[in-house]
Design a protein around this motif. Structure first.
Motif, short mmCIF file in Angstrom:
data_model
loop_
_atom_site.label_atom_id
_atom_site.label_comp_id
_atom_site.label_asym_id
_atom_site.label_seq_id
_atom_site.Cartn_x
_atom_site.Cartn_y
_atom_site.Cartn_z
N LEU A 80 1.27 17.74 3.83
CA LEU A 80 0.33 16.66 4.14
C LEU A 80 -0.26 16.04 2.88
O LEU A 80 -0.26 14.82 2.70
CB LEU A 80 -0.79 17.20 5.04
N ARG A 81 -0.75 16.88 1.98
CA ARG A 81 -1.35 16.36 0.74
C ARG A 81 -0.29 15.65 -0.12
O ARG A 81 -0.59 14.62 -0.75
CB ARG A 81 -2.00 17.49 -0.06
N THR A 101 -5.42 22.30 5.70
CA THR A 101 -5.65 20.99 6.30
C THR A 101 -7.07 20.85 6.84
O THR A 101 -7.47 19.77 7.27
CB THR A 101 -4.67 20.73 7.47
N ALA A 141 -0.29 22.09 4.87
CA ALA A 141 -1.27 21.39 4.03
C ALA A 141 -0.61 20.81 2.79
O ALA A 141 -0.92 19.68 2.38
CB ALA A 141 -2.40 22.34 3.63
#
Length: 237
Positions: free
Chosen positions: A145-146, A132, A142
């Motif tokens: 999130l992505r 992140t 991460a």
């Protein structure tokens, strides 16, 4: 076979790139993973990849080192892996871009969400490095999130085991493998699918997670096509 998903986020652990050596990058292993990714791309699947860094550095086991600094070192380890994966894909003539959450413009693009989505729409694989970009967050977070940012249909988490078990199958031969789980099961039972931050983010954004073994890279293709492998974590079971 026909793909079940249009856009995926593939989470590769650092260990999965090390082969039998358990450390560093094994070129043949990465090429075999790249071949499976190429098959998916050739079917028209849009692919984002988040890579871990555990084959080079594990910040959480760094003794008395400052946690923030240790995590920054881990982020740099993910860039080595991202470049290694990108090189393998380029050898296989797959268009690819590397984007990093920490700016290092001499070796990769900075992470820009709209640019990443445009690459995906043009058929390019996008490899995301540096997690992140913040300490105290894992590469699993991460990936969550992505996946949310690029509107991925699913997270494919390629691991060294063939799914999620009720206990460690390496220590307990009687461990039972789950075919499906809910996010509440994962959080309440503290199952080792992803850390709680990542699992909560996937739950809140309605992103299922398929956990499967990368020991046979062809499993990536099977996962994309909806074959019954691994353990599927979703909102309701």
């Amino acid at each position: 076979m026909q793909p079940k998903y249009k856009r995926i986020l593939l989470k590769l652990s650092g260990e999965s790139l090390a082969g039998t050596g358990k450390h560093g990058i094994d070129e043949n292993t990465v090429l075999s993973i790249g071949n499976a990714i190429k098959q998916c791309a050739d079917m028209g699947v849009e692919i984002g990849i988040v890579v871990g860094g555990g084959n080079f550095w594990r910040g959480r086991s760094s003794g008395n080192m400052d946690r923030t600094r240790a995590d920054h070192m881990g982020m740099l380890a993910t860039v080595i892996n991202a470049l290694g994966v990108a090189d393998a894909l380029e050898q296989l003539e797959v268009p690819v871009r590397v984007q990093t959450a920490i700016s290092m413009q001499q070796v990769a693009e900075p992470y820009i969400r709209n640019r990443a989505v445009r690459h995906l729409e043009k058929g390019r694989v996008v490899v995301f490095g540096c997690g992140t970009g913040n300490p105290f967050f894992s590469t699993d977070t991460a990936a969550a999130l992505r996946a949310a940012e690029i509107d991925a249909d699913i997270i494919l988490k390629a691991t060294m085991v063939d799914g999620v078990y009720d206990s460690d199958p390496k220590k307990n031969p009687q461990a039972v493998k789950y075919d499906t789980l809910s996010f509440l099961d994962v959080l309440n039972q503290e199952l080792q699918v992803m850390d709680s931050t990542a699992a909560s983010m996937c739950k809140d954004n309605h992103i299922p997670i398929l956990v499967f073994s990368i020991e046979n890279p062809q499993n990536i293709v099977d996962a994309v096509c909806g074959c019954p492998i691994g353990t599927l974590v979703k909102e309701e079971v």
